[in-house]
Design a protein around this motif. Structure first.
Motif, PDB file in Angstrom:
ATOM      1  N   VAL A 264      -8.285  13.876   0.616  1.00  0.00           N
ATOM      2  CA  VAL A 264      -7.575  12.868   1.393  1.00  0.00           C
ATOM      3  C   VAL A 264      -7.080  11.804   0.417  1.00  0.00           C
ATOM      4  O   VAL A 264      -7.706  11.569  -0.625  1.00  0.00           O
ATOM      5  N   HIS A 265      -5.936  11.226   0.733  1.00  0.00           N
ATOM      6  CA  HIS A 265      -5.346  10.181  -0.097  1.00  0.00           C
ATOM      7  C   HIS A 265      -5.541   8.829   0.583  1.00  0.00           C
ATOM      8  O   HIS A 265      -5.909   8.754   1.755  1.00  0.00           O
ATOM      9  N   LEU A 266      -5.253   7.773  -0.167  1.00  0.00           N
ATOM     10  CA  LEU A 266      -5.222   6.424   0.378  1.00  0.00           C
ATOM     11  C   LEU A 266      -3.790   5.919   0.303  1.00  0.00           C
ATOM     12  O   LEU A 266      -3.043   6.295  -0.607  1.00  0.00           O
ATOM     13  N   VAL A 267      -3.409   5.072   1.233  1.00  0.00           N
ATOM     14  CA  VAL A 267      -2.120   4.395   1.178  1.00  0.00           C
ATOM     15  C   VAL A 267      -2.403   2.903   1.243  1.00  0.00           C
ATOM     16  O   VAL A 267      -3.263   2.455   2.000  1.00  0.00           O
ATOM     17  N   LYS A 268      -1.718   2.127   0.389  1.00  0.00           N
ATOM     18  CA  LYS A 268      -2.023   0.708   0.240  1.00  0.00           C
ATOM     19  C   LYS A 268      -0.747  -0.071  -0.020  1.00  0.00           C
ATOM     20  O   LYS A 268       0.116   0.384  -0.768  1.00  0.00           O
ATOM     21  N   LEU A 269      -0.635  -1.248   0.604  1.00  0.00           N
ATOM     22  CA  LEU A 269       0.486  -2.136   0.317  1.00  0.00           C
ATOM     23  C   LEU A 269       0.287  -2.760  -1.058  1.00  0.00           C
ATOM     24  O   LEU A 269      -0.818  -3.186  -1.394  1.00  0.00           O
ATOM     25  N   SER A 270       1.352  -2.828  -1.827  1.00  0.00           N
ATOM     26  CA  SER A 270       1.324  -3.544  -3.098  1.00  0.00           C
ATOM     27  C   SER A 270       2.035  -4.876  -2.865  1.00  0.00           C
ATOM     28  O   SER A 270       3.237  -5.015  -3.084  1.00  0.00           O
ATOM     29  N   VAL A 271       1.267  -5.836  -2.388  1.00  0.00           N
ATOM     30  CA  VAL A 271       1.812  -7.127  -1.963  1.00  0.00           C
ATOM     31  C   VAL A 271       2.368  -7.900  -3.158  1.00  0.00           C
ATOM     32  O   VAL A 271       1.720  -7.999  -4.196  1.00  0.00           O
ATOM     33  N   GLY A 272       3.572  -8.408  -3.005  1.00  0.00           N
ATOM     34  CA  GLY A 272       4.202  -9.210  -4.046  1.00  0.00           C
ATOM     35  C   GLY A 272       4.898  -8.404  -5.123  1.00  0.00           C
ATOM     36  O   GLY A 272       5.505  -8.965  -6.031  1.00  0.00           O
ATOM     37  N   THR A 273       4.825  -7.086  -5.045  1.00  0.00           N
ATOM     38  CA  THR A 273       5.455  -6.226  -6.035  1.00  0.00           C
ATOM     39  C   THR A 273       6.919  -6.008  -5.664  1.00  0.00           C
ATOM     40  O   THR A 273       7.241  -5.741  -4.515  1.00  0.00           O
ATOM     41  N   GLU A 274       7.783  -6.112  -6.646  1.00  0.00           N
ATOM     42  CA  GLU A 274       9.222  -5.949  -6.411  1.00  0.00           C
ATOM     43  C   GLU A 274       9.680  -4.494  -6.497  1.00  0.00           C
ATOM     44  O   GLU A 274      10.569  -4.084  -5.774  1.00  0.00           O
ATOM     45  N   ASP A 275       9.086  -3.734  -7.420  1.00  0.00           N
ATOM     46  CA  ASP A 275       9.477  -2.340  -7.627  1.00  0.00           C
ATOM     47  C   ASP A 275       8.376  -1.635  -8.417  1.00  0.00           C
ATOM     48  O   ASP A 275       7.367  -2.243  -8.772  1.00  0.00           O
TER      49      ASP A 275
ATOM     50  N   TYR B 117      -1.274   5.987  -2.660  1.00  0.00           N
ATOM     51  CA  TYR B 117       0.168   5.910  -2.466  1.00  0.00           C
ATOM     52  C   TYR B 117       0.513   4.448  -2.245  1.00  0.00           C
ATOM     53  O   TYR B 117      -0.015   3.809  -1.338  1.00  0.00           O
ATOM     54  N   TRP B 118       1.402   3.908  -3.087  1.00  0.00           N
ATOM     55  CA  TRP B 118       1.737   2.491  -3.054  1.00  0.00           C
ATOM     56  C   TRP B 118       2.955   2.222  -2.183  1.00  0.00           C
ATOM     57  O   TRP B 118       4.004   2.833  -2.372  1.00  0.00           O
ATOM     58  N   VAL B 119       2.792   1.279  -1.251  1.00  0.00           N
ATOM     59  CA  VAL B 119       3.892   0.811  -0.404  1.00  0.00           C
ATOM     60  C   VAL B 119       4.446  -0.449  -1.054  1.00  0.00           C
ATOM     61  O   VAL B 119       3.734  -1.442  -1.226  1.00  0.00           O
ATOM     62  N   ILE B 120       5.719  -0.387  -1.423  1.00  0.00           N
ATOM     63  CA  ILE B 120       6.397  -1.503  -2.069  1.00  0.00           C
ATOM     64  C   ILE B 120       7.615  -1.858  -1.223  1.00  0.00           C
ATOM     65  O   ILE B 120       8.478  -1.005  -1.002  1.00  0.00           O
ATOM     66  N   LYS B 121       7.627  -3.073  -0.732  1.00  0.00           N
ATOM     67  CA  LYS B 121       8.736  -3.556   0.109  1.00  0.00           C
ATOM     68  C   LYS B 121       9.030  -2.613   1.275  1.00  0.00           C
ATOM     69  O   LYS B 121      10.172  -2.251   1.525  1.00  0.00           O
TER      70      LYS B 121
ATOM     71  N   LEU C 295      17.720   3.013  -5.518  1.00  0.00           N
ATOM     72  CA  LEU C 295      18.747   2.619  -4.561  1.00  0.00           C
ATOM     73  C   LEU C 295      18.411   1.240  -4.020  1.00  0.00           C
ATOM     74  O   LEU C 295      17.241   0.849  -4.000  1.00  0.00           O
ATOM     75  N   PRO C 296      19.416   0.514  -3.548  1.00  0.00           N
ATOM     76  CA  PRO C 296      19.095  -0.751  -2.882  1.00  0.00           C
ATOM     77  C   PRO C 296      18.123  -0.495  -1.732  1.00  0.00           C
ATOM     78  O   PRO C 296      18.205   0.523  -1.041  1.00  0.00           O
ATOM     79  N   ALA C 297      17.178  -1.414  -1.530  1.00  0.00           N
ATOM     80  CA  ALA C 297      16.104  -1.219  -0.554  1.00  0.00           C
ATOM     81  C   ALA C 297      16.619  -0.909   0.843  1.00  0.00           C
ATOM     82  O   ALA C 297      16.093  -0.024   1.512  1.00  0.00           O
TER      83      ALA C 297
END
Length: 143
Positions: A5-16, A57-61, A129-131
């Protein structure tokens, strides 16, 4: 991989993705042996499955953009005396197909069959690509 199983996490404050990589080179984001880590309050109850080939897995923006293999889980104690879990990561950031993800607190489990596909080395250096465009394409299933 079976029983993974994987984890998914927000990367708060990260631009890219490059910004995430830069953050992880900072001393406070590393273990004593120089590996990147993410410290969280909760210890995964599904530890054996996470350590059986799992990634974070990192969630960015608002989009999952990359992942890192999870190498181990270390117990760390903060200056406040509270024990926490340090998710120790492989330094390699693997870009994934952009996948929209709504905001959430903490981390969540992610089944392997629900994880976005890796882009592979051929596209790892492509310009992002643009977000807003990337989000629209991901929403209709193009990316």
């Amino acid at each position: 991989m079976k029983n993974t199983v994987h984890l998914v996490k927000l990367s708060v404050g990260t631009e890219d993705v490059a910004n995430l990589a830069q953050w992880q080179t900072m001393r406070q984001a590393q273990t004593a042996d120089g590996l990147p880590r993410h410290v969280t309050r909760m210890w995964p109850k599904r530890e054996a499955e996470v350590l059986n080939g799992g990634s974070i897995y990192w969630v960015i923006k608002g989009q999952i953009l990359c992942r890192q293999r999870i190498l181990r889980l270390d117990e760390v104690e903060g200056s406040d005396g509270i024990r926490r879990c340090a998710i120790v990561l492989d330094p390699e950031l693997i870009r994934t197909a952009p996948t929209q993800k709504r905001p959430f607190q903490g981390w969540r489990y992610l089944k392997p069959e629900d994880a976005p596909i890796d882009l592979g080395t051929a596209r790892a250096d492509d310009d992002a690509l643009p977000a807003d465009l990337s989000a629209q394409l991901a929403e209709i299933g193009v990316l």
